[in-house]
Write a protein that holds these residues in place. Structure first.
Motif, PDB file in Angstrom:
ATOM      1  N   LEU A  92      -1.448  -8.550  -9.098  1.00 11.00           N
ATOM      2  CA  LEU A  92      -1.994  -7.258  -9.535  1.00 11.00           C
ATOM      3  C   LEU A  92      -3.522  -7.267  -9.560  1.00 11.00           C
ATOM      4  CD1 LEU A  92       0.460  -6.332 -12.455  1.00 11.00           C
ATOM      5  CD2 LEU A  92       0.582  -5.680 -10.042  1.00 11.00           C
ATOM      6  N   PRO A 302      -4.200  -4.767  -0.315  1.00 10.60           N
ATOM      7  CA  PRO A 302      -3.450  -4.895  -1.570  1.00 10.60           C
ATOM      8  C   PRO A 302      -2.913  -6.311  -1.746  1.00 10.60           C
ATOM      9  CG  PRO A 302      -2.788  -2.898  -0.414  1.00 10.60           C
ATOM     10  CD  PRO A 302      -3.669  -3.665   0.527  1.00 10.60           C
ATOM     11  N   LEU A 304      -0.443  -7.268  -3.922  1.00  9.85           N
ATOM     12  CA  LEU A 304       1.005  -7.305  -4.116  1.00  9.85           C
ATOM     13  C   LEU A 304       1.743  -7.330  -2.779  1.00  9.85           C
ATOM     14  CD1 LEU A 304       3.527  -7.208  -5.864  1.00  9.85           C
ATOM     15  CD2 LEU A 304       3.337  -4.699  -5.877  1.00  9.85           C
ATOM     16  N   THR A 305       1.340  -6.487  -1.863  1.00 12.18           N
ATOM     17  CA  THR A 305       2.068  -6.411  -0.595  1.00 12.18           C
ATOM     18  C   THR A 305       1.864  -7.685   0.233  1.00 12.18           C
ATOM     19  OG1 THR A 305       0.191  -5.231   0.366  1.00 12.18           O
ATOM     20  CG2 THR A 305       1.975  -3.892  -0.522  1.00 12.18           C
TER      21      THR A 305
ATOM     22  N   ILE B  80       9.019  -2.411 -10.605  1.00  9.68           N
ATOM     23  CA  ILE B  80       8.727  -2.467  -9.165  1.00  9.68           C
ATOM     24  C   ILE B  80       9.926  -3.055  -8.405  1.00  9.68           C
ATOM     25  CG2 ILE B  80       7.229  -3.502  -7.411  1.00  9.68           C
ATOM     26  CD1 ILE B  80       4.890  -3.206  -9.341  1.00  9.68           C
ATOM     27  N   SER B 272      -3.937  -1.404 -12.152  1.00  8.09           N
ATOM     28  CA  SER B 272      -4.031  -2.647 -11.399  1.00  8.09           C
ATOM     29  C   SER B 272      -4.849  -2.486 -10.123  1.00  8.09           C
ATOM     30  CB  SER B 272      -2.626  -3.115 -11.011  1.00  8.09           C
ATOM     31  OG  SER B 272      -2.670  -3.943  -9.863  1.00  8.09           O
ATOM     32  N   LEU B 275      -2.974  -3.282  -6.514  1.00 12.79           N
ATOM     33  CA  LEU B 275      -2.168  -2.296  -5.811  1.00 12.79           C
ATOM     34  C   LEU B 275      -3.018  -1.468  -4.856  1.00 12.79           C
ATOM     35  CD1 LEU B 275       0.095  -1.061  -8.763  1.00 12.79           C
ATOM     36  CD2 LEU B 275       0.548  -2.882  -7.106  1.00 12.79           C
ATOM     37  N   ARG B 276      -4.309  -1.447  -5.085  1.00 15.90           N
ATOM     38  CA  ARG B 276      -5.240  -0.682  -4.241  1.00 15.90           C
ATOM     39  C   ARG B 276      -4.796   0.781  -4.130  1.00 15.90           C
ATOM     40  NH1 ARG B 276      -8.686  -1.918  -5.013  1.00 15.90           N
ATOM     41  NH2 ARG B 276     -10.053  -1.584  -3.257  1.00 15.90           N
ATOM     42  N   VAL B 277      -4.721   1.459  -5.243  1.00 15.05           N
ATOM     43  CA  VAL B 277      -4.406   2.886  -5.217  1.00 15.05           C
ATOM     44  C   VAL B 277      -5.547   3.655  -5.871  1.00 15.05           C
ATOM     45  CG1 VAL B 277      -2.791   4.709  -5.902  1.00 15.05           C
ATOM     46  CG2 VAL B 277      -1.918   2.452  -5.263  1.00 15.05           C
ATOM     47  N   THR B 305       3.160   0.618  -3.213  1.00 13.92           N
ATOM     48  CA  THR B 305       2.170   0.647  -4.293  1.00 13.92           C
ATOM     49  C   THR B 305       2.016   2.061  -4.863  1.00 13.92           C
ATOM     50  OG1 THR B 305       0.423   0.889  -2.646  1.00 13.92           O
ATOM     51  CG2 THR B 305       0.914  -1.338  -3.386  1.00 13.92           C
ATOM     52  N   GLN B 306       2.165   3.072  -4.014  1.00 11.00           N
ATOM     53  CA  GLN B 306       2.109   4.448  -4.518  1.00 11.00           C
ATOM     54  C   GLN B 306       3.288   4.760  -5.425  1.00 11.00           C
ATOM     55  OE1 GLN B 306       0.759   7.658  -1.684  1.00 11.00           O
ATOM     56  NE2 GLN B 306       1.368   6.091  -0.215  1.00 11.00           N
ATOM     57  N   ALA B 308       4.927   2.596  -7.057  1.00 12.93           N
ATOM     58  CA  ALA B 308       4.765   1.788  -8.266  1.00 12.93           C
ATOM     59  C   ALA B 308       3.871   2.504  -9.273  1.00 12.93           C
ATOM     60  CB  ALA B 308       4.190   0.417  -7.904  1.00 12.93           C
TER      61      ALA B 308
END
Lengths: 465, 465
Positions: A92, A302, A304-305, B80, B272, B275-277, B305-306, B308
């Motif tokens: 994260l 990202p 997580l991915t 998740i 987080s 997650l790069r959001v 991630t979206q 999530a």
């Protein structure tokens, strides 16, 4: 820039001047503020179909969505859940711009399957899908006006990147053996004569999108020999290489030349596109530029991915899963090709892919896939018109059919509907005579050259090692 | 391009010609092929520290990493995992370029906390962190040579984006109440006189990175009044707005003007960063351009991630979690400020943030944070030298201290080490007299103007509604 003289009224012609359109009213108050590159951006042929293909009554042969439900979703879900619960401090958190080192090691293992055995994790940059990889390569190399060589047709998403970079695309002929080496050399000679800066050749050697064609072993050698002779960089885009139906993966262009080839890879077709994990393999000096460019663009991919893909490769039977995908796509390819053979009217031709997701279909002479599209949608079948795959407006007689996502029965029903639409068009146009035999149109600057015989002239793309 | 005549030997002067440097050997064989923008890219001050700050013996006050381990990791992991197991067909598949509609709805709820009550999900574009949002906005608006106004100092990652776009950055003075309106107007007048195309003002109004300062309510009105008068676009970057220690979130600039402000948001600091959001909120016409640009760049943001983030906002007590983060960061801020007050030698000044992650510290006159850095690392403490936060090489007397990541005891130990390094530097330089009182250096084109009194001249940034 404000004009010192008032704008002329709408339609008023000023003697000796090109009429200036009135600036008010206008729909977008910021229209005169955008960057030059923004004015060239336009919606792709694929996005225009999004609202259509989501309607349940429509059989979509348009989108290139992988069959992700064939994955072991429970196992993947548990795996990702545990990554967050047990390693949240890493998964994260921000990561490095170049990407997770463990994932970059595993990416080198994956590339070894296509003969790239000398790649180092330090030469790999993880990207948000290989789309970002191509965008980064283009940003690093291409100034407005530079030339990029690309197959005719080429991937619509790549053309979008090149357009955003204000590059000029010169298409190079392909036939049923892939990119035509003589056409590549002709294009290079022509560009050199014009003084164009050719920054690279963009090519999809395996199960081409949209053409479904694979570059033969012999051609690979010839293309790289020409690249060497003309000091040409090659960007090898290879999302489908492991998805061959009948044989082992072919040796990548990058396996032949580590300095001249920048390789783009992706987990979108072998695992999941929703994770958006791709990569670039590039010589170290280029790698360094790519990392700077991606840091400016997204800071880092990202975490997580990336952890999800690395853990998937570490703990799940991913090579077996690729075999599962292959069997599934082969069955769908067969449903598509069998239906086309049984149902399409004479004069319609298409490629015979032995891997990947796509069939490239040419309509009988006189028909236009873009103009036909509304009638196809009315008949509840969708495809992507061919013009989206050319930078220069060519390709109206072509369409891309994707067999990757619908079930075989849906595919057969979709082709049945499509065949009826084509027949109705033929009736309308009364062009039953004079249909041609399915050649690729040569696109670019040498229209006088004879078109080479296209892929539909052979039964099968086979005969490759 | 191959030359028709052979390259001259190394050092050989050809009469009447400028000597051509030998092309071989060279470090990067592709050095003459990169785009113009690539030559200006350079590694940030922060990345240069990566290898240093990961050493366990070093107390890092350098990175701006959120305290993600304060999240309920088990709950987030389960959530998740279930998204993948139960909704793999969506979460592992491609999504729309604009982003998941459900997430865009929830983003509007989040923005309402800062007074943006008229935003529509259709005006939101989900991005790979707000970094990508800024990159997209810049690509859509900025041609090489265009001017962007930004605070002095400004976010290092933004300067990287602007540099990659070949923009010119004009810094605008800030003081302890944030961006100085008169300085903004001066800059606009100056740019107008020079004929510069000013594309936008880039500003971080809340808990500024790196300065730790918040734009006062009164100043917000003045800045927007000037933007209106000069027809200036404002890009409001607001990753920290919900992380105020002492009061409710301030009203966003976007809440005052929906047409003139493009708003950048992020879940990196409230949930987080891994997650790069992030997102952009922009008028519809701009939104459309941003979607085209992001499709060319990444096709679509990651689906997983979206989903999530949307699920997190739907099912977890996210506002309570933000309060947990606030308490944690407040404690760390206190540890940092208390230690600085107790330990730093006279002549050192710093800002007093009441939210966010950063303290901006000015060294006593004559000291240089960049030159001092190796000695600080030897003493096992790291910070980011100030020059990284200016586009023009200013800022050598400043450093950024981040209190967000280390525990309070580590922060105190880090400040103790830092204080000793500064004292040793002062001994070395023997510059005990003539230290100044901590003003911001005005950076830009009017060096003759008197510097306004800086943030360290007041006890607290408070006094804001």
């Amino acid at each position: 820039m404000p004009s010192p003289t008032p704008d002329p009224p709408v339609g008023a012609a000023v003697p000796g001047q090109v009429p200036v359109p009135a600036r008010h009213p206008r729909l977008d108050p910021l229209a005169d503020r955008y960057a030059a590159r923004t004015h060239g951006m336009k919606s792709s042929e694929i996005r225009a179909l999004f609202s259509v293909v989501s309607r349940p009554e429509v059989v979509s042969l348009a989108g290139g969505m992988p069959a992700v439900t064939a994955l072991p979703l429970d196992a993947v879900g548990s795996m990702i859940g545990e990554l967050v619960s047990g390693m949240g401090a890493q998964t994260l958190q921000y990561g490095s711009g170049q990407g997770d080192p463990r994932l970059r090691e595993r990416i080198c293992d994956v590339m070894a399957l296509e003969g790239i055995t000398d790649a180092s994790p330090s030469e790999v940059v993880v990207t948000v899908g290989s789309q970002q990889g191509l965008d980064l390569v283009t940003r690093v190399f291409v100034d407005p006006g530079d030339v990029i060589l690309a197959e005719a047709p080429s991937y619509v998403g790549a053309l979008g990147v090149f357009q955003a970079a204000q590059a000029r695309v010169q298409h190079v002929l392909m036939d049923d053996e892939g990119l035509v080496p003589e056409a590549l050399e002709d294009a290079l000679i022509e560009c050199r004569a014009r003084g164009d800066k050719v920054k690279f050749l963009y090519t999809i050697p395996n199960f081409h999108n949209p053409a479904g064609i694979t570059l033969t072993e012999e051609r690979r050698g010839k293309v790289m020999e020409i690249a060497d002779r003309y000091d040409l960089l090659v960007v090898e885009d290879n999302p489908y290489g492991l998805l061959g139906f009948d044989r082992e993966p072919m040796r990548a262009l990058r396996a032949r030349d580590a300095e001249r080839v920048i390789y783009l890879g992706s987990f979108s077709k072998t695992f999941s596109p929703g994770l958006r994990v791709g990569w670039v393999l590039a010589p170290l000096a280029v790698r360094e530029k790519l990392v700077l460019a991606t840091e400016a663009q997204v800071l880092c991919p990202p975490s997580l991915t990336q952890y999800a893909v690395a853990r998937y490769l570490d703990t799940q039977p991913w090579q077996q899963q690729i075999k599962t995908f292959i069997e599934l796509y082969r069955e769908r390819r067969d449903a598509c090709l069998d239906s086309l053979s049984a149902l399409m009217p004479p004069g319609t031709t298409w490629t015979k892919p032995d891997g990947g997701f796509y069939v490239w279909l040419k309509l009988p002479r006189g028909l236009d896939a873009k103009l036909m599209q509304p009638r196809a949608v009315s008949a509840h079948v969708a495809y992507v018109p061919g013009i989206g795959f050319y930078a220069d407006g060519q390709g109206k007689e072509y369409m891309r059919l994707s067999y990757c996502y619908p079930e075989p029965d849906q595919i057969r029903e979709g082709v049945r509907r499509l065949a009826r639409v084509v027949e109705a068009e033929l009736d309308l146009h009364s062009t039953f005579d004079g249909v041609d035999t399915g050649t690729f149109r040569r696109v670019g600057s040498t229209p006088a050259s004879p078109s080479l015989v296209g892929p539909a002239s052979t039964d099968q793309i086979g005969d490759q090692p």
